[in-house]
Design an enzyme around this catalytic site. Structure first.
Site, PDB file in Angstrom:
ATOM      1  N   CYS A   1      22.466  -6.719  40.458  1.00 23.92           N
ATOM      2  CA  CYS A   1      21.301  -5.775  41.206  1.00 23.92           C
ATOM      3  C   CYS A   1      20.055  -6.504  40.770  1.00 23.92           C
ATOM      4  CB  CYS A   1      21.480  -4.322  40.751  1.00 23.92           C
ATOM      5  SG  CYS A   1      21.253  -3.995  39.007  1.00 23.92           S
TER       6      CYS A   1
ATOM      7  N   ARG B   1      22.255   0.054  38.355  1.00 29.17           N
ATOM      8  CA  ARG B   1      23.350   0.020  39.575  1.00 29.17           C
ATOM      9  C   ARG B   1      24.425  -0.974  38.832  1.00 29.17           C
ATOM     10  NH1 ARG B   1      20.136  -1.615  44.414  1.00 29.17           N
ATOM     11  NH2 ARG B   1      18.983  -2.602  42.765  1.00 29.17           N
TER      12      ARG B   1
ATOM     13  N   ASP C   1      18.888   1.951  45.345  1.00 31.04           N
ATOM     14  CA  ASP C   1      18.313   1.915  43.920  1.00 31.04           C
ATOM     15  C   ASP C   1      18.025   2.990  43.514  1.00 31.04           C
ATOM     16  OD1 ASP C   1      17.203   1.109  41.546  1.00 31.04           O
ATOM     17  OD2 ASP C   1      16.219  -0.673  42.393  1.00 31.04           O
TER      18      ASP C   1
HETATM   19  P1  4NP Z   1      18.607  -1.557  39.459  1.00 34.00           P
HETATM   20  O1  4NP Z   1      17.468  -0.561  39.304  1.00 34.00           O
HETATM   21  O2  4NP Z   1      18.385  -2.773  40.097  1.00 34.00           O
HETATM   22  O3  4NP Z   1      19.764  -0.772  39.891  1.00 34.00           O
HETATM   23  O4  4NP Z   1      18.826  -1.881  37.876  1.00 34.00           O
HETATM   24  C1  4NP Z   1      15.995  -1.196  39.010  1.00 34.00           C
HETATM   25  C2  4NP Z   1      15.496  -0.886  37.659  1.00 34.00           C
HETATM   26  C3  4NP Z   1      14.220  -1.265  37.396  1.00 34.00           C
HETATM   27  C4  4NP Z   1      13.376  -1.889  38.273  1.00 34.00           C
HETATM   28  C5  4NP Z   1      13.879  -2.264  39.543  1.00 34.00           C
HETATM   29  C6  4NP Z   1      15.332  -1.983  39.775  1.00 34.00           C
HETATM   30  N1  4NP Z   1      12.200  -2.536  37.925  1.00 34.00           N
HETATM   31  O5  4NP Z   1      11.446  -2.792  38.955  1.00 34.00           O
HETATM   32  O6  4NP Z   1      11.786  -2.221  36.929  1.00 34.00           O
END
Ligand code: 4NP
Length: 146
Positions: free
Chosen positions: A8, A14, A117
């Site tokens: 991800c 995720r 997300d």
């Molecule tokens: P993930 O969610 O891709 O599902 O781990 C996110 C967590 C943090 C960030 C982006 C996506 N961020 O930009 O900090």
């Protein structure tokens, strides 16, 4: 042994869930697979999964609290048989980075839908929705590849 990596953006919400769920299914069914996860971004390198992902996993008897975020790299593209993107942007970013064997998790039972997300949702409910989506598709994925 099949090797699967879930990818991800941040590798804190995720894909750690997908890793934990896949490992749990593999253990319960004696599947000889290697499972890992990573992020396309470098925002959270070294961080544990976000508290809501740890919580929703724990409610489903899966412990992901010891996982640590890392960024996906060229070596992963050589090592893993299957690279599973959680959403369309992850898939496109992975292709740009040079990955070839990329599929989207939503192709396994959700008509190619992206796993949204939950980091940007309000509250815990989004994590429950995302957990169920990941669980269903990961189960289907493992059934398909074994
Ligand atoms: P993930 O969610 O891709 O599902 O781990 C996110 C967590 C943090 C960030 C982006 C996506 N961020 O930009 O900090």
């Amino acid at each position: 042994m099949k090797k699967i990596i879930f990818v991800c953006l941040g590798n804190i919400c995720r894909s750690p869930l997908a890793e934990g769920i896949a490992r749990e299914i593999a253990q319960k069914n004696n599947l000889n697979i290697k499972v890992d996860s990573a992020g396309t971004g470098d925002y959270h390198i070294g961080d544990a999964p976000c508290p809501n992902s740890i919580k929703v996993a724990k409610l489903n008897n899966i412990d992901i609290s010891n996982l640590k975020s890392r960024q996906v790299n060229n070596n992963d593209f050589k090592e893993f048989d299957l690279i599973i993107a959680l959403d369309e942007k992850n898939r496109i970013d992975l292709l740009r980075m040079g990955a070839i064997n990329v599929k989207k998790l939503g192709e396994f039972g959700r008509n190619g839908e992206c796993v949204p997300d939950p980091y940007f949702f309000n509250g815990f409910e989004g994590f429950e929705v995302v957990f169920e989506m990941i669980r269903e598709c990961t189960e289907n994925l493992l059934i398909e590849i074994i």
